[in-house]
Write a protein that holds these residues in place. Sequence first.
Motif, PDB file in Angstrom:
ATOM      1  N   PRO A 120      25.429  35.777   8.095  1.00 41.25           N
ATOM      2  CA  PRO A 120      24.230  36.755   8.541  1.00 41.25           C
ATOM      3  C   PRO A 120      23.809  35.740   9.581  1.00 41.25           C
ATOM      4  CG  PRO A 120      23.593  35.616   6.436  1.00 41.25           C
ATOM      5  CD  PRO A 120      25.191  35.467   6.444  1.00 41.25           C
ATOM      6  N   ASN A 121      23.371  36.352  10.715  1.00 43.05           N
ATOM      7  CA  ASN A 121      22.671  35.756  12.074  1.00 43.05           C
ATOM      8  C   ASN A 121      24.059  34.934  12.718  1.00 43.05           C
ATOM      9  OD1 ASN A 121      19.973  36.309  11.679  1.00 43.05           O
ATOM     10  ND2 ASN A 121      19.995  34.731  10.116  1.00 43.05           N
TER      11      ASN A 121
ATOM     12  N   GLY B 272      27.357  34.646  12.258  1.00 46.76           N
ATOM     13  CA  GLY B 272      28.837  35.312  11.899  1.00 46.76           C
ATOM     14  C   GLY B 272      28.998  36.126  12.916  1.00 46.76           C
TER      15      GLY B 272
ATOM     16  N   SER C 190      28.026  43.582  15.332  1.00 48.79           N
ATOM     17  CA  SER C 190      27.352  44.791  14.806  1.00 48.79           C
ATOM     18  C   SER C 190      25.843  44.715  15.192  1.00 48.79           C
ATOM     19  CB  SER C 190      27.243  44.990  13.288  1.00 48.79           C
ATOM     20  OG  SER C 190      26.380  44.047  12.734  1.00 48.79           O
ATOM     21  N   ARG C 191      25.023  43.795  15.616  1.00 41.61           N
ATOM     22  CA  ARG C 191      23.752  43.621  15.834  1.00 41.61           C
ATOM     23  C   ARG C 191      23.789  44.005  17.391  1.00 41.61           C
ATOM     24  NH1 ARG C 191      21.238  37.962  16.462  1.00 41.61           N
ATOM     25  NH2 ARG C 191      23.013  37.990  17.819  1.00 41.61           N
TER      26      ARG C 191
ATOM     27  N   VAL D  94      30.832  39.005  12.924  1.00 43.00           N
ATOM     28  CA  VAL D  94      30.796  40.196  12.633  1.00 43.00           C
ATOM     29  C   VAL D  94      29.188  40.761  12.630  1.00 43.00           C
ATOM     30  CG1 VAL D  94      31.141  42.059  10.950  1.00 43.00           C
ATOM     31  CG2 VAL D  94      32.772  40.526  11.208  1.00 43.00           C
ATOM     32  N   TRP D  95      28.297  39.896  12.245  1.00 45.31           N
ATOM     33  CA  TRP D  95      26.922  40.344  12.161  1.00 45.31           C
ATOM     34  C   TRP D  95      26.539  40.404  13.695  1.00 45.31           C
ATOM     35  CZ3 TRP D  95      22.155  39.130  13.159  1.00 45.31           C
ATOM     36  CH2 TRP D  95      21.246  39.549  12.454  1.00 45.31           C
ATOM     37  N   ARG D  96      26.945  39.377  14.383  1.00 43.84           N
ATOM     38  CA  ARG D  96      26.310  39.402  15.756  1.00 43.84           C
ATOM     39  C   ARG D  96      26.868  40.735  16.444  1.00 43.84           C
ATOM     40  NH1 ARG D  96      26.528  33.717  18.706  1.00 43.84           N
ATOM     41  NH2 ARG D  96      24.935  32.651  17.403  1.00 43.84           N
TER      42      ARG D  96
ATOM     43  N   GLN E 138      27.070  27.785   9.034  1.00 42.84           N
ATOM     44  CA  GLN E 138      26.863  29.223   9.269  1.00 42.84           C
ATOM     45  C   GLN E 138      25.929  29.883   8.290  1.00 42.84           C
ATOM     46  OE1 GLN E 138      28.620  29.289  12.360  1.00 42.84           O
ATOM     47  NE2 GLN E 138      29.323  31.356  11.673  1.00 42.84           N
ATOM     48  N   TRP E 139      25.621  29.632   7.086  1.00 42.41           N
ATOM     49  CA  TRP E 139      25.022  30.041   6.181  1.00 42.41           C
ATOM     50  C   TRP E 139      23.305  30.020   6.007  1.00 42.41           C
ATOM     51  CZ3 TRP E 139      27.365  34.469   3.900  1.00 42.41           C
ATOM     52  CH2 TRP E 139      28.963  34.088   4.012  1.00 42.41           C
TER      53      TRP E 139
ATOM     54  N   LEU F 190      31.535  36.282   8.577  1.00 46.00           N
ATOM     55  CA  LEU F 190      30.740  37.072   7.768  1.00 46.00           C
ATOM     56  C   LEU F 190      29.294  36.381   7.581  1.00 46.00           C
ATOM     57  CD1 LEU F 190      33.113  37.893   5.012  1.00 46.00           C
ATOM     58  CD2 LEU F 190      32.683  39.370   7.014  1.00 46.00           C
TER      59      LEU F 190
END
Lengths: 380, 260
Positions: free
Chosen positions: A279-280, A282, A288-289, A284-286, A224-225, A277
Motif C-alpha cells: 500500500p502507498n 506499491g 489504481s490511485r 499497483v496501488w499507485r 515498501q510496507w 503490491l
Amino acid sequence: MLASVFGDLFTDHTVRTVALGAGTLGIVSGALGTFAVLRRQSLLGDAISHAALPGIALAYMLTGSKAPLVLVLGAAVAGWVGTLLVMSIVRSTRVKYDTALGLVLSVFFGVGLVLLTFIQRRPDASQAGLDKFLFGQAASLLDRDLVVMASLGAVALGGTFVLWKEFKLLTFDPDFAGTLGLPVRLLDVLLTGLLVLAIVVGLQTVGVVLMSAMVVAPAAAARQWTDRLGTMTCLGALFGAVAGVSGALVSSEASRLPTGPTIVLCAGAVVLSSLLLAPNRGLVWRWSRDRRSRRRLAVSAVLADLDTLAAEHGSLGRTHPVAVLETMRSGAAAVERSLERLEERGWARRDEEGEWGITEAGREEAGRRFGGTETAGADA
Amino acid sequence: MPEPLSPAIEVTDLTVAYRDRPALWDVDLTVPRAVLLAVVGPNGAGKTTLIKSILGLIKPAAGRILVHGRPYEEQRRLVAYVPQRGSVDWDFPTSVLDVVMMGRYGALGWVRRPGRREREAALAALGQTGMADFAGRQISQLSGGQQQRVFLARALVQDAQIYLMDEPFQGVDATTEVAIVELLQELRAQGRTVIVVHHDLQTVAEYFDWVVLLNVRRIASGPVDEAFTEANLRLAYGGRVAFLGANGRSPTGAEPAAEA
C-alpha cells in the motif's frame, strides 16, 4: 512435494538444520540490512562479502582446520579489513566511494579465488569443500555451524537492540548526533562491524557472490510496507527468514540447486511482490490511485461543463449531445462514461434522444464544488 | 556574587582549511549573550564552516572556541543545532514526534529509550512551532517549511542556551518565516543566544540585532546599526551590493548578485 518438505521439517534432522540455518541468516541479514539500505551502504555489503573470501582461504591455510568458527572468523577479519580499506581510500585519496568499493571488492575476490585454486591443487584430500563458500550450500550445514551462526547472529541483533536509538540517530542525522556528543565515528565502526557479522553468518549458506542480496533485498522490500524504522527492521528480518528458509529447503530437497541463487531468487520474489503490491508505495496501488483520481477529475470536469451550459442557457431543461461535451473536453474519450457516472448519482439526466442535461441536484453539487458558477456564463 | 558573564561564544584565531584552500582565515568573533545574530556573507564565505567549527563537527587547523567561557566539549548541553534542511533524507522511515524526541537523546544518555517525559517535551516543542497536529505524520509528507519547523522543535527540546541555525529560512514561505523569526526573538527575550546563517540581506536589519559579515575573514561584527554598513557589505561581497541604502536596506528589493 511441498507437504513432504514441511513434513521433513519436523522429522528429518538435516532438513531441520538447513531450515534453522537459513532462517537465522535471513533474520540477521534482514535486520542489519535495514540500516545498510537506509545509510546507502547497500553495495558495502557486496564488498564485505566478496572481501571475506580470501579470509576464509587464509584461515584454512594457516590453521589447517575447517572448523566453522575458524573459517567464519577469517571471513569476518577479511571483510572488516576490506571495509576499513574502503573507508581509508575514500578519506585519504580523491577516489570516490563507489570506485573504492569496486576496487576492494574485485581485488579481494580475485585474491580469494587465487588462494582457493592454490588450496585445491594441494595433494592432501582435506581441501575439498571450501568452494561451497562461493555459491553456498545449505545441505552442508551441520549442528556446529548452526551454533556459530546463532551466536554471531545473536551478537549482531543484540548490539542493534541495545544501541537502537544511537544507531537510528546515526543513520538519520549523523551531524546532529555529533553535536549531542555521541561518538559518531565509533558508532559508525560498530554498526558496520555488526553488518560484517551479519554477512559472515550467511556466507556458508548463501555464498560470497550473492550474500549482499540478503542484505539489500529484505530491507528494500520491508521499506515498501511501513514508515517506521522498528517495523521495517522486524519486517526485514521476517522477509529474510522467509526467503532463506524457502530457498534453502527448495535447494536441498528438490534438485541439488546451488543454495545461494535459490535463496536470492526467493528474496527477489519477495521484493517484486512488495514493489508491486505494497500500500502507498506499491506500483499497483499507485497506479489504481492515479486512475481513480483521474476519473474523479474527469467526472468533475464534465459536471462543470454541464453546469456552464445550463448557466449559459439559463434553463435546466436544455439537453446537449455528447459531442458538444466532448468538444468542451477537447475530444476526451471518457466523456460518455463520466456522464453515466453523473447519471448514477442523479446529477445528470439523459433524454430519449440520448442528449444530456444537468439536474437540480447536479447544479447544487456543482455550486458546492466550484463555488457559484452561475455567474460564469454571464462573464463569458 | 558571580563573576561578570562570559560571552556566549568567543572565537579566537580560527582557521579552517579544506585541503589547501582556506575556508576561514584567522577569524576572531565575540558573541555576547542574549543576541539574535545573523551570519552573512557570499557563497563559500565559510558561514556553515563557522557554525560547524563551533559545534566541533569540523576540526579547525588553528584557533580556540569558548562557549560561556569554557571549551565546547564541556558545554555541549548548552548548545543546540539546527542543520540545513537538505542535510538529511526526509524519506527516512520515522515520524515527526520521533525526530523531535531525538533532541533529548543527548540528555538521555546511552541505551535508555525515550519515554513519557521526552514525549511530552517533544509535543510541547511541536506546539511552539505550530506543528502539534503533525506529531504522528511520516516525515516524508512534510513541506519544506514544516520540515524546518520540525528541526526547530528538535532544537527547542534540547532546552539550550545557544542556538546555532544553518539557513532556517531556506525554502520557507513568508508566513512560516515570520513565525520562525517570532520564535527566535522569543528565545532571545528569554536570555538565550541565537546565531543564524542568513542569506537575505533585505531582512537582516528587520530580524536581527547583531550581525557578522564573513568572507573567509571576518569583515565586521557588532550591533546591526554599526556593523551592517554599505562599506562593510561592499568589503564582504566585493563591491557588488552598491544598490544597498545607507542603513543596509535595498530600495529595489533585489537580491545581491553575489547571492544568486
